[in-house]
Write a protein that holds these residues in place. Structure first.
Motif, PDB file in Angstrom:
ATOM      1  N   VAL A  55      37.814  -5.864  70.948  1.00 36.44           N
ATOM      2  CA  VAL A  55      37.406  -5.463  72.290  1.00 36.44           C
ATOM      3  C   VAL A  55      37.588  -3.952  72.377  1.00 36.44           C
ATOM      4  O   VAL A  55      38.593  -3.417  71.899  1.00 36.44           O
ATOM      5  N   LEU A  56      36.626  -3.274  72.971  1.00 41.43           N
ATOM      6  CA  LEU A  56      36.721  -1.828  73.178  1.00 41.43           C
ATOM      7  C   LEU A  56      37.034  -1.549  74.633  1.00 41.43           C
ATOM      8  O   LEU A  56      36.330  -2.022  75.533  1.00 41.43           O
ATOM      9  N   GLN A  57      38.082  -0.778  74.868  1.00 41.34           N
ATOM     10  CA  GLN A  57      38.484  -0.371  76.215  1.00 41.34           C
ATOM     11  C   GLN A  57      38.242   1.114  76.383  1.00 41.34           C
ATOM     12  O   GLN A  57      38.626   1.925  75.526  1.00 41.34           O
ATOM     13  N   VAL A  58      37.601   1.482  77.480  1.00 36.22           N
ATOM     14  CA  VAL A  58      37.452   2.884  77.855  1.00 36.22           C
ATOM     15  C   VAL A  58      37.917   2.979  79.309  1.00 36.22           C
ATOM     16  O   VAL A  58      37.181   2.650  80.236  1.00 36.22           O
ATOM     17  N   GLY A  59      39.167   3.339  79.503  1.00 34.35           N
ATOM     18  CA  GLY A  59      39.740   3.348  80.842  1.00 34.35           C
ATOM     19  C   GLY A  59      39.808   1.944  81.406  1.00 34.35           C
ATOM     20  O   GLY A  59      40.480   1.066  80.863  1.00 34.35           O
ATOM     21  N   ALA A  60      39.091   1.706  82.503  1.00 36.27           N
ATOM     22  CA  ALA A  60      39.049   0.383  83.122  1.00 36.27           C
ATOM     23  C   ALA A  60      37.724  -0.322  82.853  1.00 36.27           C
ATOM     24  O   ALA A  60      37.368  -1.254  83.571  1.00 36.27           O
ATOM     25  N   ASP A  61      37.001   0.148  81.847  1.00 39.30           N
ATOM     26  CA  ASP A  61      35.784  -0.530  81.399  1.00 39.30           C
ATOM     27  C   ASP A  61      36.054  -1.210  80.068  1.00 39.30           C
ATOM     28  O   ASP A  61      36.573  -0.581  79.131  1.00 39.30           O
ATOM     29  N   ILE A  62      35.685  -2.483  79.973  1.00 40.07           N
ATOM     30  CA  ILE A  62      36.004  -3.310  78.822  1.00 40.07           C
ATOM     31  C   ILE A  62      34.692  -3.793  78.216  1.00 40.07           C
ATOM     32  O   ILE A  62      33.881  -4.444  78.905  1.00 40.07           O
ATOM     33  N   TYR A  63      34.480  -3.501  76.948  1.00 49.29           N
ATOM     34  CA  TYR A  63      33.234  -3.833  76.262  1.00 49.29           C
ATOM     35  C   TYR A  63      33.497  -4.916  75.229  1.00 49.29           C
ATOM     36  O   TYR A  63      34.341  -4.746  74.337  1.00 49.29           O
ATOM     37  N   CYS A  64      32.769  -6.034  75.367  1.00 50.53           N
ATOM     38  CA  CYS A  64      32.963  -7.211  74.530  1.00 50.53           C
ATOM     39  C   CYS A  64      31.786  -7.368  73.571  1.00 50.53           C
ATOM     40  O   CYS A  64      30.636  -7.103  73.939  1.00 50.53           O
ATOM     41  N   ASP A  65      32.094  -7.830  72.350  1.00 52.43           N
ATOM     42  CA  ASP A  65      31.112  -8.115  71.301  1.00 52.43           C
ATOM     43  C   ASP A  65      30.716  -6.833  70.575  1.00 52.43           C
ATOM     44  O   ASP A  65      30.363  -5.829  71.196  1.00 52.43           O
ATOM     45  N   THR A  66      30.747  -6.903  69.243  1.00 49.98           N
ATOM     46  CA  THR A  66      30.478  -5.690  68.462  1.00 49.98           C
ATOM     47  C   THR A  66      29.041  -5.204  68.609  1.00 49.98           C
ATOM     48  O   THR A  66      28.781  -4.006  68.442  1.00 49.98           O
ATOM     49  N   ALA A  67      28.087  -6.095  68.908  1.00 46.47           N
ATOM     50  CA  ALA A  67      26.716  -5.625  69.120  1.00 46.47           C
ATOM     51  C   ALA A  67      26.664  -4.652  70.289  1.00 46.47           C
ATOM     52  O   ALA A  67      25.998  -3.609  70.217  1.00 46.47           O
ATOM     53  N   LEU A  68      27.374  -4.958  71.366  1.00 41.56           N
ATOM     54  CA  LEU A  68      27.416  -4.066  72.524  1.00 41.56           C
ATOM     55  C   LEU A  68      28.276  -2.840  72.231  1.00 41.56           C
ATOM     56  O   LEU A  68      27.924  -1.717  72.628  1.00 41.56           O
ATOM     57  N   ILE A  69      29.382  -3.026  71.531  1.00 39.53           N
ATOM     58  CA  ILE A  69      30.244  -1.888  71.187  1.00 39.53           C
ATOM     59  C   ILE A  69      29.467  -0.871  70.355  1.00 39.53           C
ATOM     60  O   ILE A  69      29.626   0.346  70.539  1.00 39.53           O
ATOM     61  N   CYS A  70      28.605  -1.337  69.474  1.00 35.09           N
ATOM     62  CA  CYS A  70      27.776  -0.409  68.693  1.00 35.09           C
ATOM     63  C   CYS A  70      26.912   0.450  69.618  1.00 35.09           C
ATOM     64  O   CYS A  70      26.780   1.665  69.415  1.00 35.09           O
TER      65      CYS A  70
END
Length: 317
Positions: A55-70
């Motif tokens: 999971v990628l966290q940027v402050g209070a935004d949380i990004y799920c799934d590596t396709a979206l993280i890319c």
């Protein structure tokens, strides 16, 4: 920009995919180590239910799934690109195949009894069973290949990747793209985590040479961060407004008849099907975003790709 915080664990294949992309883009990042299996209280506080890794966290935004993280990392730093303009469609389609079909064949081979015995050789006696039970719970909607079938499929896919690696330094040319990182992580597990089974790669030496080139990219500048500190950072931050976050598209695309502001769940289609519930604040051509409140982290926005995820309205109580 707020720090990029990756919640991961060392032997996670999909985490290796993102660690290498961070290295490729020379992006500094903070590393939060999380448990490989449930319970994951800090992760769940951030995501609201999603528990796959990373999971990628940027402050209070949380990004799920590596396709979206890319996509997020491409937006943060576009050069070097993961999606060369002349390959944008084909490299995305290849990456989707590699993240699913290739990955499950590779892991069906990697975690056959001999591979699993090697992985857990130095772990406590009940670790293997706990891991197996956890992954069975995550796989209730997934048809998994038996070891023999996985081995046959993996051999065939390795030959096809070798045909590509014979032609170029990387799969589609002289520079890596998202296809390389997606194809690499299951093969990385074979090479690095189940060495007794790595002889399957001997028949395709160009795959090994390509894998060495990908591995040499490295993970980039990383600093460690405690899980409690990551939770505190989320609690102290305000999430970015819809349309102003690290995803480039913002126009509403309604394919479900579910208006913004509706209470919804977003659930992975096949693996790790725990739902995340929240208020739908974005539904674009590429992603969904939910606003949710948690006692530990406050208000967060949790983001998912459209592909591979199911959106449902929550029935009124």
């Amino acid at each position: 920009m707020t720090d990029l915080i990756l919640h991961h664990y060392p032997s996670s294949p999909f985490s290796e995919k993102i660690r290498l992309i961070l290295g490729y883009k020379k992006l500094p990042w903070k590393s939060v180590l999380i448990p490989p299996i449930m319970p994951k209280p800090d992760v769940i506080a951030l995501t609201g239910g999603y528990r796959k890794t990373p999971v990628l966290q940027v402050g209070a935004d949380i990004y799920c799934d590596t396709a979206l993280i890319c996509d997020v990392l491409e937006h943060v730093r576009a050069d070097p690109t993961l999606y060369p303009p002349h390959l944008k469609g084909v490299c995305r389609i290849f990456a989707q195949w590699a993240d699913t079909t290739l990955f499950w064949a590779a892991m069906g081979y990697n975690l056959q009894p001999r591979g699993a015995a090697h992985v857990f050789a130095k772990a406590p006696p009940d670790a293997a069973k706990a891991f197996s039970d956890d992954r069975k719970a995550m796989s209730s909607n997934l048809v998994r290949l038996r070891p023999g079938d996985a081995t046959s499929a993996y051999r065939s896919y390795l030959r096809r990747i070798a045909n590509m690696a014979d032609e170029h330094d990387f799969l589609f040319g002289l520079e890596p793209c998202v296809a390389d990182f997606a194809a690499y992580h299951g093969i990385w597990y074979t090479r690095q985590q189940v060495a007794p089974l790595a002889d399957i790669l001997n028949a395709t030496p160009s795959v090994g040479e390509w894998a060495q080139r990908v591995e040499a990219i490295g993970h980039g500048p990383m600093t460690k961060l405690g899980a409690a500190d990551a939770v505190a950072l989320a609690a102290a931050a305000d999430p970015m407004p819809p349309g102003a976050n690290l995803l480039i598209d913002s126009a509403f695309q309604d394919d479900h008849g579910i208006p913004l502001g509706t209470r919804v769940t977003v659930t992975p289609e096949t693996f790790g099907t725990e739902p995340t519930e929240g208020e739908l604040i974005a539904a674009t051509r590429t992603h969904y975003s939910l606003r949710r409140d948690d006692a530990r982290v406050g208000t967060v926005h949790v983001h998912f790709p459209r592909l591979g995820y199911v959106l449902r309205a929550v029935a009124p109580a």
